[in-house]
Scaffold this motif. Structure first.
Motif, PDB file in Angstrom:
ATOM      1  N   ASP A  20     -11.173  17.241  -9.547  1.00 48.42           N
ATOM      2  CA  ASP A  20     -11.309  16.683 -10.404  1.00 48.42           C
ATOM      3  C   ASP A  20     -12.056  18.103 -11.042  1.00 48.42           C
ATOM      4  O   ASP A  20     -13.094  18.811 -11.132  1.00 48.42           O
ATOM      5  CB  ASP A  20     -12.856  15.773 -10.517  1.00 48.42           C
ATOM      6  N   GLN A  21     -11.272  18.644 -12.072  1.00 50.14           N
ATOM      7  CA  GLN A  21     -11.692  19.902 -13.130  1.00 50.14           C
ATOM      8  C   GLN A  21     -12.718  19.843 -13.516  1.00 50.14           C
ATOM      9  O   GLN A  21     -14.037  20.874 -14.330  1.00 50.14           O
ATOM     10  CB  GLN A  21     -10.483  20.345 -13.561  1.00 50.14           C
ATOM     11  N   ARG A  22     -13.542  19.071 -13.448  1.00 51.98           N
ATOM     12  CA  ARG A  22     -15.135  18.575 -15.189  1.00 51.98           C
ATOM     13  C   ARG A  22     -15.871  19.308 -13.872  1.00 51.98           C
ATOM     14  O   ARG A  22     -16.694  18.920 -14.069  1.00 51.98           O
ATOM     15  CB  ARG A  22     -14.842  17.233 -15.288  1.00 51.98           C
ATOM     16  N   ASP A  23     -15.762  18.593 -12.203  1.00 51.04           N
ATOM     17  CA  ASP A  23     -16.791  18.990 -11.473  1.00 51.04           C
ATOM     18  C   ASP A  23     -17.590  20.317 -11.836  1.00 51.04           C
ATOM     19  O   ASP A  23     -16.442  20.613 -11.314  1.00 51.04           O
ATOM     20  CB  ASP A  23     -16.842  18.211 -10.391  1.00 51.04           C
ATOM     21  N   PRO A  24     -18.146  20.690 -12.497  1.00 49.00           N
ATOM     22  CA  PRO A  24     -18.584  21.897 -12.433  1.00 49.00           C
ATOM     23  C   PRO A  24     -18.577  22.871 -10.761  1.00 49.00           C
ATOM     24  O   PRO A  24     -19.138  23.804 -11.459  1.00 49.00           O
ATOM     25  CB  PRO A  24     -19.728  21.937 -13.347  1.00 49.00           C
TER      26      PRO A  24
ATOM     27  N   ARG B  28     -10.404  12.009  -6.287  1.00 49.37           N
ATOM     28  CA  ARG B  28     -10.645  12.425  -7.435  1.00 49.37           C
ATOM     29  C   ARG B  28     -11.509  13.815  -7.366  1.00 49.37           C
ATOM     30  O   ARG B  28     -11.976  15.093  -7.936  1.00 49.37           O
ATOM     31  CB  ARG B  28     -11.512  11.425  -8.301  1.00 49.37           C
TER      32      ARG B  28
ATOM     33  N   ALA C 144     -15.400  23.470  -9.206  1.00 44.47           N
ATOM     34  CA  ALA C 144     -14.401  23.909  -9.493  1.00 44.47           C
ATOM     35  C   ALA C 144     -14.249  25.296  -9.093  1.00 44.47           C
ATOM     36  O   ALA C 144     -12.341  25.097  -8.992  1.00 44.47           O
ATOM     37  CB  ALA C 144     -14.888  24.128 -11.045  1.00 44.47           C
TER      38      ALA C 144
END
Length: 841
Positions: free
Chosen positions: A85-89, A81, A92
């Protein structure tokens, strides 16, 4: 992107890298064939549930239980994850910061953070106990970040009746149990090394030489008005340190490692403890390597080597292949200094308790258990991260095994491996330690900022470098180190008062005072089971739980007692003395205690040549002539066992067969294995064949022998060896200095020699050598012909060798049959040394 057709090259490079890596790991493990790894159970599981181990790693040892297969799956999914996980700034657009080795913002967690380093240095320099307490709180509080097992422990204060702080053992007594780590002068700078020694001697603790030898200028007590530069010489010291009258610069613990660098009779005689380093916490199972660029003239002087020549320490001690061999080395060192305690350094791993029990039975006075997180900065990453186990496991197993076998009272136990605070010391004592070793923390006090550049010689604060410019940046002072250790001792006293304990001895082995911290939040740490770590054997109260007795080394039975008595005129007045007596194979380590008396009175230079001449007849036991001092000649008619001339320190040994012997000496063994191991200076002549590993790690002795077994001249860094007969396989493996000359009558020597580090050349006449080679590249600045002829003449004189007499009689005929074995490293270093004056001019 790969170039067209570059795929095959990439695959070839990958396979080569994997192959090299495999060989490196196999050499560390000490198991050299692939098949031997199948089912060998070489690994230990830490923090895995028994159900998981039994199903997937059947038979693997595991003393601390923890996660099962579901948590393993959970962790795999968490990693996945985090990667996608693209939501991790943060992740990313960039990779994880890493930080496994060096500290990084947002990287892997470290106990040595910039904040902790700053607080420790400030507390020691300002002598501020309040700032030290802030540092200790940062290290000790691991409720949120789990770096060590002991961070998961807590004291059972609720079950203790506190005592007044005034009733607790004073800090001045507690600090006597502290030692600094075995860091050689070479791995760290002269300034850093001597600062530790001065500080530890002031508080009554002990510093450790490491395996690099020690400058004899450091042995005498300091007089009024002296400074570090005035004592050691301005050229050797970049930052002067003022000294007090009565200070001592010597390290009380002298280490004897596999390389035996600088281990002379004088070195042994100046010790209060002699430590046999079997393994090192940060890199168990490995030897050491000091690159040629770090071997300055001063380092070379201390290690009896050539400046610029790489120095290799073998992974094993070549005189220890069994517990009996270890017992022999302990006896050798005790003879080398009957007043010094002998210590054995082990690494925490499963089964270390059994080894420690063997060490106690082998009559060691002291054992050190080193944890896996030892801070050796120059160790390989793979070792730092993946070898050894936490000291909490090794120490607990050692204490339990020694108590169970009623051996604990015979031996002192020390623990080391990232000891940082008084809390660490108290937990170490509760798990079974009498004494405590600190290495990284005192270096941080001296100025280390954990740049992790120890192996590159670029330490920016002058601690782990030999670069004169960088060494001038060193700011450490003995007073800072003294302050730190007293702070640690004060923290120990406060915890002891809360636990209701007045003396450290009363704390040792009291594992009922420890429990696992409640409310552990981390999902993986919650399942850890430390039942086996806290277990203590149920033994009667009279069974010791800390050291109470002295070991009996049996020195009163040694033949040397009679030699010392008969050699009194030579020892006291320098009169020439001749002694004749029989010898049997029960007479071990003959000449070593006599050499101790000489080294104490006269230092490494000893007595004038042949002042004490001893003629023996019979079969000598192991370690005949070990650490033999200059001025002593041992003349044996008979034969010797293994380890003859080990650590030879300037004496002369000659061995020839009995006149009744009817065989051919060049075809018969006259001396055992591992002869002249780590020899520093002196001469040895053997009229007959030697066993395996002749002159292994020779630093400066000259020797003549009429044949050798396998691995002759292995890891040799200096000296001269002449072989007047055949050799075994693998001659000159790892040889980086000195020279060997082999009489190759059959023309087969090239097949038996390991030429990875050496070149083979003919033995040229002096005129021809002068035409081919500049004199600056000559071994010992003499022609090869002159060196060999002189040694063969000596051999004929001292041993009545028929082979030597025949060679001298037909010199022109035999000279062309000699092969010179010359190390490439040595040739390069000689060239560089010769170029220096020209550059300076």
């Amino acid at each position: 992107a790969l170039q067209p057709g570059g795929g095959s090259k990439a695959i070839k490079n990958y396979v080569k890298a994997i192959g090299k890596g495999l060989k490196k790991v196999m050499s560390k493990m000490g198991i050299s064939t692939y098949m031997s790894y199948t089912g060998s159970q070489q690994f230990e599981a830490v923090g895995m549930a028994r159900s998981l181990v039994d199903k997937y790693f059947t038979g693997t040892a595991s003393n601390v239980e923890g996660i099962d297969v579901f948590q393993v799956a959970d962790e795999a999914m968490r990693v996945h994850r985090a990667a996608f996980d693209q939501r991790d700034p943060v992740l990313a657009a960039m990779l994880d910061a890493g930080g496994e080795y060096a500290w990084r913002v947002r990287g892997e967690d470290h106990t040595w953070t910039p904040d902790a380093i700053a607080k420790l240095q400030h507390s020691a320099r300002a002598n501020s106990y309040a700032t030290y307490k802030e540092y200790a709180a940062l290290i000790n509080d691991q409720s949120k970040r789990h770096n060590t097992f002991r961070g998961l422990f807590e004291f059972r204060f609720d079950q203790c009746k506190p005592v007044l702080l005034d009733e607790v053992e004073p800090a001045a007594e507690i600090v006597k149990r502290f030692s600094t780590g075995a860091m050689s002068l070479g791995s760290i700078s002269t300034e850093a090394h001597t600062t530790l020694a001065i500080a530890m001697n002031r508080i009554g603790g002990r510093s450790n030489t490491g395996e690099g030898g020690e400058d004899q200028r450091r042995y005498a007590p300091v007089k009024a008005g002296e400074s570090l530069q005035s004592r050691l010489g301005k050229a050797r010291v970049e930052v002067d340190i003022p000294l007090r009258e009565g200070d001592s610069l010597k390290s009380k613990i002298k280490q004897v490692a596999s390389g035996r660098f600088g281990v002379t009779a004088e070195y042994l005689a100046s010790a209060e403890m002699l430590q046999i380093k079997i393994a090192q916490g940060a890199k168990p199972g490995e030897g050491g390597q000091l690159p040629g660029r770090k071997v300055s003239e001063y380092i070379a002087e201390l290690r009896f080597a050539t400046p610029g020549v790489e120095l290799i320490s073998p992974p094993p001690h070549h005189d220890i292949y069994s517990i009996e061999d270890l017992k022999q080395l302990i006896y050798d060192l005790r003879c080398g200094n009957p007043r010094a305690r002998v210590s054995v350094k082990l690494v925490a791993e499963v089964g270390v308790g059994t080894v420690a029990a063997g060490v106690a039975k082998a009559n060691a006075d002291h054992v050190t258990i080193a944890g896996h997180d030892g801070g050796t900065g120059a160790s390989p990453w793979s070792s730092i991260k993946h070898a050894g186990t936490p000291w909490e496991l090794g120490l607990a197993e050692t204490q339990q095994t020694l108590v169970l076998n009623r051996l604990r009272g015979r031996i002192a136990v020390q623990v080391d491996g990232q000891m940082k605070t008084g809390r660490d010391v108290v937990i170490g004592a509760i798990l079974g330690a009498d004494e405590f070793g600190f290495a990284t923390a005192p270096l941080v006090v001296e100025g280390c900022i954990m740049m992790r550049k120890c192996h590159l010689n670029t330490c920016p604060v002058g601690v782990a470098t030999q670069d004169p410019v960088l060494r001038r940046k060193f700011e450490g002072k003995p007073e800072h180190v003294v302050n730190y250790f007293f702070f640690v001792a004060e923290e120990v006293r406060e915890l002891m008062a809360q636990l209701g304990v007045r003396k450290v001895d009363e704390l040792i082995g009291r594992s009922e005072l420890l429990d696992v911290r409640q409310g552990i939040e981390h999902w993986k740490a919650r399942g850890l089971d430390f039942t086996r770590v806290f277990a203590m054997p149920k033994m009667p109260p009279e069974v010791a739980r800390y050291r109470r007795e002295q070991q009996d080394h049996g020195l009163q039975k040694a033949l040397d007692n009679r030699l010392i008595e008969l050699a009194a005129p030579a020892l006291e007045r320098g009169e020439r003395t001749t002694i004749e007596m029989p010898i049997r194979n029960i007479n071990r380590t003959v000449g070593t205690m006599l050499s101790w008396h000489i080294a104490r009175r006269y230092g490494h230079d000893g007595l004038p040549d042949d002042t004490i001449h001893v003629r023996f007849a019979g079969s000598a036991g192991q370690s005949f002539g070990a650490f033999l001092a200059h001025g002593v000649t041992l003349d044996l008619v008979g034969d010797t066992n293994d380890y003859c001339g080990k650590g030879l320190s300037g004496g002369r040994i000659s061995v020839q067969p009995s006149p009744k012997f009817r065989g051919e000496p060049t075809e018969n063994i006259i001396t055992g294995n591992v002869v002249l191991y780590g020899a520093i200076a002196g001469e040895a002549y053997f009229r007959g064949v030697a066993g395996e590993r002749f002159a292994v790690r020779n630093s400066g002795a000259a020797a003549v022998v009429e044949g050798v077994g396998d691995h002759g001249c292995e890891y040799m860094t200096g000296g001269t060896v002449v072989v007047l007969g055949t050799t075994g396989r693998n001659f000159a493996a790892g040889m980086s200095g000195g020279a060997a000359y082999v009489l190759d009558l059959e023309g087969e020597f090239a097949k038996r020699c390991n030429t990875a580090m050496v070149e083979l050349e003919p033995l040229s006449p002096e005129s021809e050598q002068q035409a081919k080679l500049g004199r600056e590249l000559w071994h010992h600045s003499q022609s090869d012909e002159a060196i060999v002829r002189r040694l063969v003449e000596n051999h004929a004189r001292y041993t009545n060798s028929r082979r030597a007499a025949e060679i001298l009689q037909n010199w022109a005929q035999y000279r062309v049959r000699f092969v010179k074995v010359f190390p490439k490293e040595y040739r390069r270093a000689l060239g560089e040394l010769a170029a220096r004056p020209r550059v300076a001019a």
